[in-house]
Design a protein around this motif. Structure first.
Motif, mmCIF file in Angstrom:
data_model
loop_
_atom_site.group_PDB
_atom_site.id
_atom_site.type_symbol
_atom_site.label_atom_id
_atom_site.label_comp_id
_atom_site.label_asym_id
_atom_site.label_seq_id
_atom_site.Cartn_x
_atom_site.Cartn_y
_atom_site.Cartn_z
ATOM 1 N N ARG A 227 52.705 33.825 7.977
ATOM 2 C CA ARG A 227 53.475 32.576 8.086
ATOM 3 C C ARG A 227 54.753 32.649 7.225
ATOM 4 N N THR A 228 54.596 33.040 5.965
ATOM 5 C CA THR A 228 55.768 33.140 5.085
ATOM 6 C C THR A 228 56.678 34.268 5.555
ATOM 7 N N PHE A 229 56.046 35.368 5.979
ATOM 8 C CA PHE A 229 56.816 36.534 6.434
ATOM 9 C C PHE A 229 57.769 36.159 7.571
ATOM 10 N N ILE A 230 57.261 35.438 8.568
ATOM 11 C CA ILE A 230 58.144 35.134 9.708
ATOM 12 C C ILE A 230 59.194 34.086 9.335
ATOM 13 N N ALA A 231 58.833 33.177 8.429
ATOM 14 C CA ALA A 231 59.832 32.186 8.007
ATOM 15 C C ALA A 231 60.967 32.885 7.246
ATOM 16 N N VAL A 232 60.605 33.872 6.420
ATOM 17 C CA VAL A 232 61.623 34.637 5.683
ATOM 18 C C VAL A 232 62.481 35.445 6.661
ATOM 19 N N LEU A 233 61.815 36.122 7.615
ATOM 20 C CA LEU A 233 62.561 36.956 8.570
ATOM 21 C C LEU A 233 63.518 36.128 9.417
ATOM 22 N N ASP A 234 63.033 34.988 9.883
ATOM 23 C CA ASP A 234 63.873 34.078 10.671
ATOM 24 C C ASP A 234 65.124 33.726 9.854
ATOM 25 N N THR A 235 64.922 33.416 8.572
ATOM 26 C CA THR A 235 66.042 33.045 7.696
ATOM 27 C C THR A 235 67.011 34.214 7.523
ATOM 28 N N LEU A 236 66.475 35.399 7.233
ATOM 29 C CA LEU A 236 67.347 36.564 7.020
ATOM 30 C C LEU A 236 68.138 36.890 8.285
ATOM 31 N N ALA A 237 67.461 36.793 9.447
ATOM 32 C CA ALA A 237 68.123 37.151 10.713
ATOM 33 C C ALA A 237 69.296 36.228 11.015
ATOM 34 N N GLN A 238 69.254 35.010 10.484
ATOM 35 C CA GLN A 238 70.372 34.085 10.726
ATOM 36 C C GLN A 238 71.634 34.546 10.000
ATOM 37 N N TYR A 239 71.461 35.389 8.985
ATOM 38 C CA TYR A 239 72.623 35.863 8.222
ATOM 39 C C TYR A 239 72.998 37.305 8.559
ATOM 40 N N CYS A 240 71.999 38.171 8.782
ATOM 41 C CA CYS A 240 72.298 39.576 9.107
ATOM 42 C C CYS A 240 71.115 40.183 9.862
ATOM 43 N N GLY A 241 71.310 40.389 11.167
ATOM 44 C CA GLY A 241 70.236 40.934 12.007
ATOM 45 C C GLY A 241 69.812 42.327 11.565
ATOM 46 N N SER A 242 70.774 43.133 11.131
ATOM 47 C CA SER A 242 70.438 44.505 10.718
ATOM 48 C C SER A 242 69.518 44.497 9.503
ATOM 49 N N THR A 243 69.842 43.631 8.532
ATOM 50 C CA THR A 243 69.006 43.549 7.331
ATOM 51 C C THR A 243 67.596 43.091 7.704
ATOM 52 N N ALA A 244 67.514 42.114 8.604
ATOM 53 C CA ALA A 244 66.205 41.602 9.012
ATOM 54 C C ALA A 244 65.372 42.704 9.660
ATOM 55 N N MET A 245 66.021 43.551 10.474
ATOM 56 C CA MET A 245 65.305 44.638 11.165
ATOM 57 C C MET A 245 64.775 45.670 10.165
ATOM 58 N N VAL A 246 65.606 46.025 9.194
ATOM 59 C CA VAL A 246 65.181 46.980 8.156
ATOM 60 C C VAL A 246 63.980 46.400 7.401
ATOM 61 N N TYR A 247 64.070 45.113 7.105
ATOM 62 C CA TYR A 247 63.008 44.440 6.350
ATOM 63 C C TYR A 247 61.713 44.381 7.168
ATOM 64 N N LEU A 248 61.843 44.079 8.460
ATOM 65 C CA LEU A 248 60.661 44.024 9.339
ATOM 66 C C LEU A 248 59.908 45.352 9.318
#
Ligand SMILES: Cc1cc2nc3c(=O)[nH]c(=O)nc-3n(C[C@H](O)[C@H](O)[C@H](O)COP(=O)(O)OP(=O)(O)OC[C@H]3O[C@@H](n4cnc5c(N)ncnc54)[C@H](O)[C@@H]3O)c2cc1C
Length: 269
Positions: free
Chosen positions: A66-87
């Protein structure tokens, strides 16, 4: 949207702040140049996000999907590449935690402290989108398995400290009998096989990688012999599925917001 408790909400607010102050600042340049978002990953590492789902005994925050996807959703709104690396990093970290390779506890502490970036190396040229059924096969050499694979997309390929890598077990009779291993990227035989020049998410370094006669000690295997599929289904792919969806939602939210802003705030002069 994610029904978070107070602590989880605070974590997402922390991600939001990093997004505003760091990810958003570099996102355009990262995408235009197709370069790795190093400032953003460093900021996530320094803030402790790399151990988000790891147990507190390894220095992690012990959070769930739950927290993981909320964080990823937030990161992806600012930088999709960073979100992908993090995923991909979190998917790999979850596999390490579930199956503890040799020195696994130290690796997990390094991950939580921001000293170790990991990723998945599953997809192969031959298996294409059937990334759960590798074409390559390891061979046994004493206490090591020798890997030879043509991996087609490895996020953070040239930046990660380790790959969570799949290949058919030495004794496999078919594509579903494979192993998952922890492989440090210092292992001899790993070669970048080309650049990553994507249409979008251009900074995530999801490049092809050739693995040639790379030895991996058997005690770095992250599953029972030949049961990588079941291990990945339990401990990797659930994170991957919900995380991929969260990134798409975050990108769509940001695109919608900026379209609405443009349509409502720009004027015919
Ligand atoms: C940004 C990005 C990062 C990635 N990161 C990683 C990573 O870190 N690690 C990793 O292991 N993988 C990663 N992948 C790879 C991903 O998991 C898929 O394996 C990959 O995108 C498949 O691409 P392909 O071109 O080989 O697809 P193809 O197999 O060529 O598929 C193209 C289309 O054909 C369809 N298709 C394929 N086979 C069939 C069939 N038999 N019948 C009907 N339709 C079919 C597919 O659904 C798809 O719509 C990443 C991919 C992207 C885009």
């Amino acid at each position: 949207m994610y029904a978070l408790n107070e602590r989880q909400q605070q974590i997402v607010e922390k991600a939001e702040k990093l997004g505003r102050e760091v990810l958003g600042k570099y996102a355009q340049e990262v995408d235009e140049k197709g370069r790795f978002p190093e400032e953003s990953i460093k900021a996530l590492q320094e803030a402790g996000f790399m151990g988000l789902v790891l147990a507190p005994q390894y220095g992690g925050w012990g959070e769930g999907p739950r927290t993981f996807i909320a964080v990823l959703d937030t990161l992806a709104q600012y930088c999709g590449s960073t979100a992908m690396v993090y995923l991909m990093h979190i998917c790999g970290a979850a596999a390490i935690q579930a199956y503890l390779p040799a020195d696994g506890e130290q690796i997990l502490r390094d991950i939580s402290a921001g000293r170790h970036l990991t990723t998945l190396a599953f997809s192969e040229k031959g298996s294409r989108s059937h990334f759960w059924a590798p074409i390559s096969q390891a061979r046994q050499n004493g206490s090591a398995h020798i890997l030879n694979c043509e991996k087609s997309w490895v996020t953070s390929a040239s930046r990660a400290d380790s790959y969570i890598i799949s290949t058919r077990a030495p004794e496999a009779q078919g594509p579903m009998e494979w192993n998952m291993y922890f492989m440090p990227t210092t292992t001899p035989g790993i070669k970048m096989a080309g650049p990553w020049n994507g249409l979008g998410l251009r900074g995530n370094d999801s490049a092809p990688v050739t693995i040639q006669d790379a030895p991996v000690p058997v005690n770095q295997r992250l599953c029972e012999p030949g049961s990588g599929f079941s291990a990945a289904m339990q401990h990797v792919l659930p994170w991957f599925q919900v995380g991929s969806a969260a990134i798409s939602i975050g990108l769509a939210e940001a695109a919608t917001r900026s379209s609405v802003q443009h349509a409502t705030q720009t004027q015919f002069q």
